[in-house]
Design a protein around this motif. Structure first.
Motif, PDB file in Angstrom:
ATOM      1  N   ALA A  90       0.811  -1.223   0.000  1.00  0.00           N
ATOM      2  CA  ALA A  90       0.000   0.000   0.000  1.00  0.00           C
ATOM      3  C   ALA A  90       0.840   1.266   0.000  1.00  0.00           C
ATOM      4  N   VAL A  91       2.146   1.148   0.181  1.00  0.00           N
ATOM      5  CA  VAL A  91       2.984   2.349   0.282  1.00  0.00           C
ATOM      6  C   VAL A  91       2.852   3.242  -0.953  1.00  0.00           C
ATOM      7  N   PRO A  92       2.932   2.708  -2.181  1.00  0.00           N
ATOM      8  CA  PRO A  92       2.826   3.601  -3.339  1.00  0.00           C
ATOM      9  C   PRO A  92       1.480   4.321  -3.441  1.00  0.00           C
ATOM     10  N   TYR A  93       0.432   3.754  -2.859  1.00  0.00           N
ATOM     11  CA  TYR A  93      -0.894   4.361  -2.939  1.00  0.00           C
ATOM     12  C   TYR A  93      -1.157   5.350  -1.807  1.00  0.00           C
ATOM     13  N   LEU A  94      -0.696   5.033  -0.590  1.00  0.00           N
ATOM     14  CA  LEU A  94      -1.089   5.806   0.584  1.00  0.00           C
ATOM     15  C   LEU A  94      -0.005   6.724   1.116  1.00  0.00           C
ATOM     16  N   TRP A  95       1.248   6.540   0.695  1.00  0.00           N
ATOM     17  CA  TRP A  95       2.325   7.365   1.250  1.00  0.00           C
ATOM     18  C   TRP A  95       2.086   8.865   1.042  1.00  0.00           C
ATOM     19  N   PRO A  96       1.517   9.303  -0.094  1.00  0.00           N
ATOM     20  CA  PRO A  96       1.303  10.750  -0.247  1.00  0.00           C
ATOM     21  C   PRO A  96       0.471  11.373   0.875  1.00  0.00           C
ATOM     22  N   GLU A  97      -0.375  10.582   1.544  1.00  0.00           N
ATOM     23  CA  GLU A  97      -1.141  11.109   2.669  1.00  0.00           C
ATOM     24  C   GLU A  97      -0.320  11.163   3.954  1.00  0.00           C
ATOM     25  N   LEU A  98       0.818  10.488   3.964  1.00  0.00           N
ATOM     26  CA  LEU A  98       1.600  10.358   5.193  1.00  0.00           C
ATOM     27  C   LEU A  98       2.866  11.209   5.163  1.00  0.00           C
ATOM     28  N   GLY A  99       3.620  11.112   4.069  1.00  0.00           N
ATOM     29  CA  GLY A  99       4.788  11.967   3.879  1.00  0.00           C
ATOM     30  C   GLY A  99       5.962  11.697   4.800  1.00  0.00           C
ATOM     31  N   CYS A 100       6.007  10.548   5.452  1.00  0.00           N
ATOM     32  CA  CYS A 100       7.062  10.271   6.436  1.00  0.00           C
ATOM     33  C   CYS A 100       8.206   9.476   5.804  1.00  0.00           C
ATOM     34  N   PRO A 101       9.383   9.462   6.452  1.00  0.00           N
ATOM     35  CA  PRO A 101      10.463   8.599   5.974  1.00  0.00           C
ATOM     36  C   PRO A 101      10.116   7.127   6.172  1.00  0.00           C
ATOM     37  N   VAL A 102      10.693   6.274   5.321  1.00  0.00           N
ATOM     38  CA  VAL A 102      10.456   4.829   5.367  1.00  0.00           C
ATOM     39  C   VAL A 102      11.778   4.131   5.682  1.00  0.00           C
ATOM     40  N   TYR A 103      11.739   3.205   6.644  1.00  0.00           N
ATOM     41  CA  TYR A 103      12.925   2.477   7.099  1.00  0.00           C
ATOM     42  C   TYR A 103      12.762   1.001   6.764  1.00  0.00           C
ATOM     43  N   CYS A 104      13.781   0.397   6.153  1.00  0.00           N
ATOM     44  CA  CYS A 104      13.724  -1.026   5.808  1.00  0.00           C
ATOM     45  C   CYS A 104      15.117  -1.519   5.441  1.00  0.00           C
ATOM     46  N   THR A 105      15.263  -2.829   5.327  1.00  0.00           N
ATOM     47  CA  THR A 105      16.542  -3.418   4.934  1.00  0.00           C
ATOM     48  C   THR A 105      16.717  -3.313   3.415  1.00  0.00           C
ATOM     49  N   PRO A 106      17.941  -3.572   2.900  1.00  0.00           N
ATOM     50  CA  PRO A 106      18.233  -3.282   1.487  1.00  0.00           C
ATOM     51  C   PRO A 106      17.345  -4.000   0.475  1.00  0.00           C
ATOM     52  N   PHE A 107      17.072  -5.299   0.660  1.00  0.00           N
ATOM     53  CA  PHE A 107      16.227  -6.006  -0.316  1.00  0.00           C
ATOM     54  C   PHE A 107      14.839  -5.388  -0.372  1.00  0.00           C
ATOM     55  N   THR A 108      14.257  -5.122   0.799  1.00  0.00           N
ATOM     56  CA  THR A 108      12.936  -4.500   0.852  1.00  0.00           C
ATOM     57  C   THR A 108      12.961  -3.137   0.176  1.00  0.00           C
ATOM     58  N   ALA A 109      14.029  -2.386   0.393  1.00  0.00           N
ATOM     59  CA  ALA A 109      14.162  -1.074  -0.244  1.00  0.00           C
ATOM     60  C   ALA A 109      14.186  -1.198  -1.761  1.00  0.00           C
ATOM     61  N   THR A 110      14.873  -2.210  -2.274  1.00  0.00           N
ATOM     62  CA  THR A 110      14.940  -2.411  -3.724  1.00  0.00           C
ATOM     63  C   THR A 110      13.561  -2.710  -4.292  1.00  0.00           C
ATOM     64  N   VAL A 111      12.816  -3.601  -3.636  1.00  0.00           N
ATOM     65  CA  VAL A 111      11.465  -3.936  -4.089  1.00  0.00           C
ATOM     66  C   VAL A 111      10.571  -2.701  -4.042  1.00  0.00           C
ATOM     67  N   LEU A 112      10.665  -1.932  -2.957  1.00  0.00           N
ATOM     68  CA  LEU A 112       9.821  -0.743  -2.818  1.00  0.00           C
ATOM     69  C   LEU A 112      10.155   0.298  -3.882  1.00  0.00           C
ATOM     70  N   ARG A 113      11.425   0.521  -4.154  1.00  0.00           N
ATOM     71  CA  ARG A 113      11.805   1.514  -5.173  1.00  0.00           C
ATOM     72  C   ARG A 113      11.228   1.137  -6.536  1.00  0.00           C
ATOM     73  N   THR A 114      11.224  -0.161  -6.860  1.00  0.00           N
ATOM     74  CA  THR A 114      10.656  -0.606  -8.134  1.00  0.00           C
ATOM     75  C   THR A 114       9.172  -0.280  -8.201  1.00  0.00           C
ATOM     76  N   LYS A 115       8.456  -0.528  -7.115  1.00  0.00           N
ATOM     77  CA  LYS A 115       7.030  -0.240  -7.075  1.00  0.00           C
ATOM     78  C   LYS A 115       6.757   1.262  -7.193  1.00  0.00           C
ATOM     79  N   LEU A 116       7.545   2.054  -6.494  1.00  0.00           N
ATOM     80  CA  LEU A 116       7.371   3.500  -6.557  1.00  0.00           C
ATOM     81  C   LEU A 116       7.658   4.028  -7.961  1.00  0.00           C
TER      82      LEU A 116
END
Length: 560
Positions: A90-116
């Protein structure tokens, strides 16, 4: 929500530690958890769940973040425990309402960046990478990742420390002595945490009803290797794309039997790229494309396919329907379902399996061979976790009510002094004092409807469900200012009339609508709403009499 005890902001005590799930309590999926302390909030995970037959046209369902979106200035950060869709989707859909920094390990960060990037949000979100077993500070919360095992690389339990109390949020986990990819669960760190004292443990309940131990991925590798050796036909395997260890097991089993491996489905290629970018799967040769796989002999290839949960647009579904552009399975070929059925997906999976069987394809599931182990703890593993951590309070999450009840009973058997079974929207004061539910906040579900986000229970979704169940009708009336009809009503009916009955019933509908309008008192015919309602009721009463249905009916009135 029917609860009367809605908590106000001023009721949150400054030095108390709170837990508030907005998704993932009483259900599997759609995880959104909040921890509150000293006026600040920490979010742990922000995931999705998927639509089913009860949500026509809806594939993705989101938790409603309204409570925390209204307090976004007090949201210190979002921590992602791992990269599964029900924890970060849900991060790519709901993050604009939150605007906060996101903390995660490197693999998770890679997956999230692709989605974003796919959502056109590349570079918008501040992603802070935390190493495995890393310690970090977010607002008033001292945090630490503890390595666990699960069906995806880099799963983490999260330790949340405050002066008021310490919480272990397990995320998704299991105990696997040989996970194939990644390290085993950090038993020493969990025991040390328990020795230091844990106020509450918020823990995965998915398999709380299942006795024993979930098993090891290494056993799946052995099972697949033996299974592949029994066939000289084309073999396809359906599994979760994010289960990198399973991709590794399939590839090694194929290699042991002299077969190459092809990936069929875009999500598999995305996960393969993320895994290799973070040092996983590097002992395997590059996977074959689905196009090139067609040139390999049947007994020299294994196809790894998306769609193990019956997703209609995934590779297995298209193969079963015979409309995949590159892959054809024929009589004598084999499809292995190397994944468990997520509750609610049984019909979709059966539809695919029946389609494959009609083509003469042999189906193998975990009931037939050792081709899958769960990524979630069985009861013996839960007991081990409670013996190591020894929390004062057990709060089971990530499960339906039956899972949560069984988990709570197990925790009491493990001598945990307090147990609380939460639900979405329940505000739990963990400390100080006895843990208890002190109030509720409004919760809900959103959904992705085409290109927009709307409430799942909103007008549009309710209307769509009514149309699916009862059909729909549209009536057009042309009347004078005095309310006299100048032509027969025009009626369009969807999903209600069949074949020969169409014309006769349509003519009868026109007669009933005309009678209803012309039967109104003359003063009422000056009232547009009265005319529309008379026509609408005529349609609904007619179909209720004929078919026992009350169609969604829209009436257009034109005055001339």
């Amino acid at each position: 929500m029917s609860h009367d005890l809605i908590i106000d902001d001023e009721e949150f005590e400054h030095e108390s530690l709170y837990f508030l799930p907005l998704g993932g309590a009483g259900e599997i999926g759609m995880n959104l958890n909040l921890y509150g302390y000293r006026g600040k909030w920490l979010m742990v995970d922000l995931g999705i769940t998927f639509g089913d037959d009860s949500t026509p046209g809806i594939d993705v369902i989101l938790p409603d973040p309204e409570f925390i979106a209204d307090r976004a200035e007090d949201l210190a950060g979002l921590v992602l425990t791992h990269a599964h869709e029900d924890h970060l989707g849900a991060v790519p859909y709901l993050w604009p309402e939150l605007g906060c920094p996101v903390y995660c390990t490197p693999f998770t960060a890679t997956v999230l960046r692709t989605k974003l990037q796919e959502r056109g949000m590349a570079g918008d979100v501040q992603i802070i990478e935390i190493p495995m077993s890393g310690k970090f500070q977010v607002g008033p919360f001292d945090l630490e990742f503890i390595t666990v095992t699960h069906s995806i690389p880099e799963p983490n339990a999260l330790v949340i420390r405050t002066p008021t109390g310490t919480v272990l949020h397990t995320g998704d986990w299991k105990l696997d002595p040989d996970p194939v990819i990644g390290a085993t669960a950090d038993e020493a760190a969990l025991k040390a945490l328990g020795d230091a004292g844990v106020t509450a443990m918020i823990c995965d309940s998915t398999n709380a009803l299942v006795p024993g131990h979930s098993g090891s991925e290494a056993e799946v590798l052995e099972g697949l290797t033996e299974l592949f050796g029994q066939y000289d036909c084309r073999i396809a395997v359906g599994c979760f794309a994010t289960n990198v260890a399973r991709l590794h097991s399939i590839a090694k089993a194929a290699e042991a039997n002299g077969r190459s491996v092809a990936l069929v489905g875009r999500s598999l290629w995305r996960i393969d790229a993320a895994a290799r970018a973070n040092g996983y799967l590097t002992d395997l040769p590059a996977f074959v494309t689905e196009h090139d796989a067609g040139y390999l002999p049947k007994d020299k290839v294994v196809l790894i396919c998306t769609g193990s949960q019956g997703e209609p647009r995934a590779a297995l579904s298209r193969i079963a329907n015979g409309d995949h552009p590159e892959v054809v399975l024929e009589r004598g070929d084999v499809v292995v379902f190397s994944a468990r059925e997520i509750p609610g997906n049984e019909k979709s999976i059966a539809r695919i399996q029946n389609g494959l069987l009609k083509r003469g394809v042999k189906i193998i599931t975990a009931d037939d061979a050792f081709v899958h182990v769960s990524g979630h703890p069985y009861r013996d593993e839960l007991v081990s976790m409670y013996q190591w951590v020894r929390p004062s309070v057990a709060i089971p999450v990530h499960g339906e009510q039956r899972h949560l009840e069984a988990h709570a009973e197990l925790a009491r058997d493990c001598q945990v002094p307090e147990t609380i079974i939460p639900e979405d929207g329940a505000v739990i004061r963990i400390a100080p004092g006895q843990a208890e539910i002190v109030g509720y906040v409004p919760t809900g579900r959103l959904c992705i409807d085409g290109k927009r986000i709307v409430p799942l229970g909103g007008t549009a979704m309710r209307s769509r469900q009514r149309m699916m169940s009862n059909g729909a009708a549209v009536v057009t009336l042309v009347a004078t200012r005095a309310g006299e009809l100048v032509a027969d009503p025009q009626v369009a009916v969807m999903g209600l009339l069949e074949g020969e009955e169409d014309q006769a019933d349509r003519l009868e509908l026109i007669r009933l609508i005309r009678n209803a309008v012309e039967g109104l008192p003359r003063p009422s015919r000056h009232d547009d709403q009265a005319i529309r309602e008379a026509a609408r009721l005529a349609v609904r009463r007619a179909f209720n009499s004929w078919q026992g249905r009350k169609p969604l009916t829209e009436v257009h009135l034109i005055r001339v």
